[in-house]
Write an enzyme that holds these catalytic residues in place. Structure first.
Site, PDB file in Angstrom:
ATOM      1  N   TYR A 132      -1.820   8.874   0.187  1.00  0.00           N
ATOM      2  CA  TYR A 132      -0.928   8.053  -0.634  1.00  0.00           C
ATOM      3  C   TYR A 132       0.065   8.971  -1.349  1.00  0.00           C
ATOM      4  O   TYR A 132       0.199   8.951  -2.565  1.00  0.00           O
ATOM      5  CB  TYR A 132      -1.709   7.229  -1.670  1.00  0.00           C
ATOM      6  CG  TYR A 132      -2.899   6.478  -1.124  1.00  0.00           C
ATOM      7  CD1 TYR A 132      -2.764   5.188  -0.661  1.00  0.00           C
ATOM      8  CD2 TYR A 132      -4.160   7.070  -1.069  1.00  0.00           C
ATOM      9  CE1 TYR A 132      -3.845   4.494  -0.159  1.00  0.00           C
ATOM     10  CE2 TYR A 132      -5.259   6.385  -0.553  1.00  0.00           C
ATOM     11  CZ  TYR A 132      -5.089   5.096  -0.108  1.00  0.00           C
ATOM     12  OH  TYR A 132      -6.161   4.410   0.377  1.00  0.00           O
ATOM     13  N   CYS A 184      -4.225   4.889 -10.988  1.00  0.00           N
ATOM     14  CA  CYS A 184      -3.387   4.194 -11.970  1.00  0.00           C
ATOM     15  C   CYS A 184      -4.074   2.911 -12.431  1.00  0.00           C
ATOM     16  O   CYS A 184      -3.488   2.123 -13.160  1.00  0.00           O
ATOM     17  CB  CYS A 184      -2.004   3.933 -11.408  1.00  0.00           C
ATOM     18  SG  CYS A 184      -2.031   3.021  -9.865  1.00  0.00           S
TER      19      CYS A 184
HETATM   20  N1  SAH Z   1       1.345  10.479  -5.221  1.00  0.00           N
HETATM   21  C1  SAH Z   1       2.649   9.907  -5.343  1.00  0.00           C
HETATM   22  C2  SAH Z   1       2.728   8.374  -5.172  1.00  0.00           C
HETATM   23  C3  SAH Z   1       1.567   7.568  -5.684  1.00  0.00           C
HETATM   24  S1  SAH Z   1       1.904   5.822  -5.711  1.00  0.00           S
HETATM   25  C4  SAH Z   1       3.289  10.316  -6.657  1.00  0.00           C
HETATM   26  O1  SAH Z   1       2.611  10.802  -7.569  1.00  0.00           O
HETATM   27  O2  SAH Z   1       4.501  10.183  -6.795  1.00  0.00           O
HETATM   28  C5  SAH Z   1       0.960   5.249  -4.343  1.00  0.00           C
HETATM   29  C6  SAH Z   1       1.656   5.408  -2.995  1.00  0.00           C
HETATM   30  O3  SAH Z   1       0.793   4.876  -1.988  1.00  0.00           O
HETATM   31  C7  SAH Z   1       2.960   4.635  -2.839  1.00  0.00           C
HETATM   32  O4  SAH Z   1       3.964   5.554  -2.449  1.00  0.00           O
HETATM   33  C8  SAH Z   1       2.684   3.606  -1.740  1.00  0.00           C
HETATM   34  O5  SAH Z   1       3.794   3.374  -0.898  1.00  0.00           O
HETATM   35  C9  SAH Z   1       1.573   4.270  -0.959  1.00  0.00           C
HETATM   36  N2  SAH Z   1       0.659   3.400  -0.192  1.00  0.00           N
HETATM   37  C10 SAH Z   1       0.265   2.140  -0.460  1.00  0.00           C
HETATM   38  N3  SAH Z   1      -0.678   1.731   0.406  1.00  0.00           N
HETATM   39  C11 SAH Z   1      -0.898   2.763   1.263  1.00  0.00           C
HETATM   40  C12 SAH Z   1      -1.784   2.962   2.374  1.00  0.00           C
HETATM   41  N4  SAH Z   1      -2.587   2.015   2.781  1.00  0.00           N
HETATM   42  N5  SAH Z   1      -1.752   4.165   2.991  1.00  0.00           N
HETATM   43  C13 SAH Z   1      -0.908   5.142   2.593  1.00  0.00           C
HETATM   44  N6  SAH Z   1      -0.062   5.007   1.541  1.00  0.00           N
HETATM   45  C14 SAH Z   1      -0.045   3.834   0.886  1.00  0.00           C
END
Ligand code: SAH
Length: 460
Positions: free
Chosen positions: A313, A410
């Site tokens: 993610y 979060c």
């Molecule tokens: N680590 C990053 C973003 C965290 S937010 C930071 O600190 O900026 C969570 C992220 O997970 C988002 O970008 C969203 O698009 C992504 N996401 C949501 N569901 C997901 C999944 N099933 N697999 C991979 N990424 C996913």
């Protein structure tokens, strides 16, 4: 109790959305605009079997934690649910919330939670690097901007939110003056008429660079060069663009961005890592706390130099690049293709070659890479959205048995749920630390370090 009946209660707790919680004979009441410790008189509004909602009538004895809300429109806005609570007490509330989720949902006995003090802000104001202001007209027909009143789209005029940067007000004044002079209409949602919908403003806190992106219900902005000239007079103005959004929708940004001035992005730093931010990229909104959060994740990862790390993610790769400073190799996985493009661009920008990004669902990419390509991990970092990790993703993590798992969350409720599964499958919680990314609001970010028992035994 009947509707409109008035009763007295002590506020003992607070709900997820910041309503005070009081009790009468074991029945639970949610009462907005109260603070833990207040003794209040409230009037019953809506009642369900086990709980009800009541309206605050008056405060009989104010809580010792009660402070004067700094913002004149705090109650109408509802954006800062905890603004009437001292900052110290806000932090205590957030720490209790994490603790309670980890014990009730995570199954860890309360006294065994290795909880470290929540990281708060020295100055919990003007911390947001991004703001989106809707435009409209007031009853007198004047162009106004501000924010939507809680749960509606009525615009409350207010250009200087104390969570945003001081430049917001000046930028909004320039835009409004420009619209008045050139007779450019704000967007009217009900009639789906008018041009200017929103202004997106972003600031790089380290670089001082400013970005303005005007969201319009049309293909072009008349006299746009004049607006650019006026905005450019502000120190730091780096990027001006328009976003085209002609849909009848609540989504603010349109898909197409047309550049008017500058390179189309601003740059900012978190610690030693540089990031490029365009109008549509996701970027954490509180850069001061983001740095603390990432530093904690890095510390918990315990990297010595040669490790293989998976960052699930990963968004635009912010944590991946932070980890890549100390790891052998970092693999990032993210579902949004555009975010991965940004991630790759950011890796190039920082000259980091030990990172590789995959577009896809964490619960699909990780199992596939593990089963087909037999990838392994010394450390896995996850930073899922509010709904937490997918079961298949957790299952694969358990199979891969990394030495350490760093869970950045979060939403501490889904964190609790996932921690329960991981504890039942060989992981132990070693460190827990909250980070306050949203002073005034009820959300809290948590970083948890877990280690795999078998791995601990091997190294011992
Ligand atoms: N680590 C990053 C973003 C965290 S937010 C930071 O600190 O900026 C969570 C992220 O997970 C988002 O970008 C969203 O698009 C992504 N996401 C949501 N569901 C997901 C999944 N099933 N697999 C991979 N990424 C996913």
């Amino acid at each position: 109790m009947k509707k409109n009946e008035v009763f007295t209660t002590v506020i003992q707790d607070m709900s997820e959305d910041g309503a005070g919680i009081g009790r009468t004979d074991g029945y639970t009441w949610f009462i907005k605009d109260t603070v833990i410790g207040d003794v209040v008189e409230a009037s019953a509004m809506k009642m369900k079997k086990h709980y009800g909602f009541a309206r605050l009538v008056r405060i009989l004895t104010p809580s010792p934690h009660r402070v004067e809300a700094k913002c004149p429109v705090a109650r109408q806005c509802g954006g800062c649910q905890l603004q009437a609570m001292s900052y110290e007490e806000q932090l205590a509330f957030k720490e209790r919330k994490i603790r309670s989720h980890l014990s009730r949902l995570g199954g860890i006995p309360e006294e065994e939670i290795p909880m470290e003090p929540v990281m708060g802000m020295e100055d919990p104001w003007r911390y947001r690097n991004k703001a989106q202001f809707p435009f409209g007209r007031n009853k007198a027909g004047e162009i106004i901007t501000g924010f939507y009143a809680g749960r509606t789209h009525a615009i409350i005029e207010h250009e200087d939110c104390f969570l945003g940067v001081e430049e917001n007000k000046e930028i909004l004044e320039i835009i409004k003056k420009f619209m008045n002079e050139y007779k450019i209409d704000p967007y009217d949602e009900t009639a789906h008429r008018g041009l200017v919908r929103h202004a997106l403003i972003r600031k790089g806190f380290v670089t001082g660079e400013l970005m303005v992106c005007l969201v319009i219900n049309g293909d072009r902005l008349p006299h746009s060069q004049e607006l650019v000239n006026r905005l450019r007079e502000m120190p730091g103005m780096t990027s001006v663009s328009i976003s085209i959004n002609k849909e009848k929708t609540n989504v603010i940004m349109g898909k197409e961005v047309v550049n008017l001035y500058g390179p189309g992005y601003i740059t900012d730093w978190i610690g030693e890592v540089k990031y490029r931010i365009s109008p549509l990229s996701f970027y954490q909104v509180n850069p001061v706390q983001t740095r603390k959060l990432y530093e904690t994740a890095l510390e918990f990862a315990g990297l010595e130099g040669g490790e293989t790390v998976w960052d699930l993610y990963c968004g635009i790769g912010t944590i991946s690049l932070f980890l890549a400073q100390k790891a052998g190799k970092v693999y990032g996985v993210e579902i949004v293709p555009q975010a991965i493009e940004d991630a790759r661009e950011n890796a190039r920008l920082n000259g980091m070659e030990n990172v590789e990004f995959f577009v896809g669902k964490a619960e699909e990419v990780l199992p596939e890479q593990y089963e087909k390509n037999h990838v392994r991990a010394d450390v896995i970092v996850v930073d899922p959205p509010r709904k937490g990790c997918d079961a298949k993703c957790l299952e694969t993590i358990v199979k891969m048995q990394p030495k350490r798992l760093v869970y950045v969350s979060c939403d501490s409720a889904t964190l609790g749920r996932d921690v329960k599964y991981l504890r039942e499958n060989g992981f132990e919680v070693e460190r827990v630390r909250g980070c306050d990314m949203f002073p005034g609001g009820t959300h809290v970010e948590t970083v948890v370090l877990m280690s795999h028992k078998s791995q601990a035994a091997q190294t011992a």
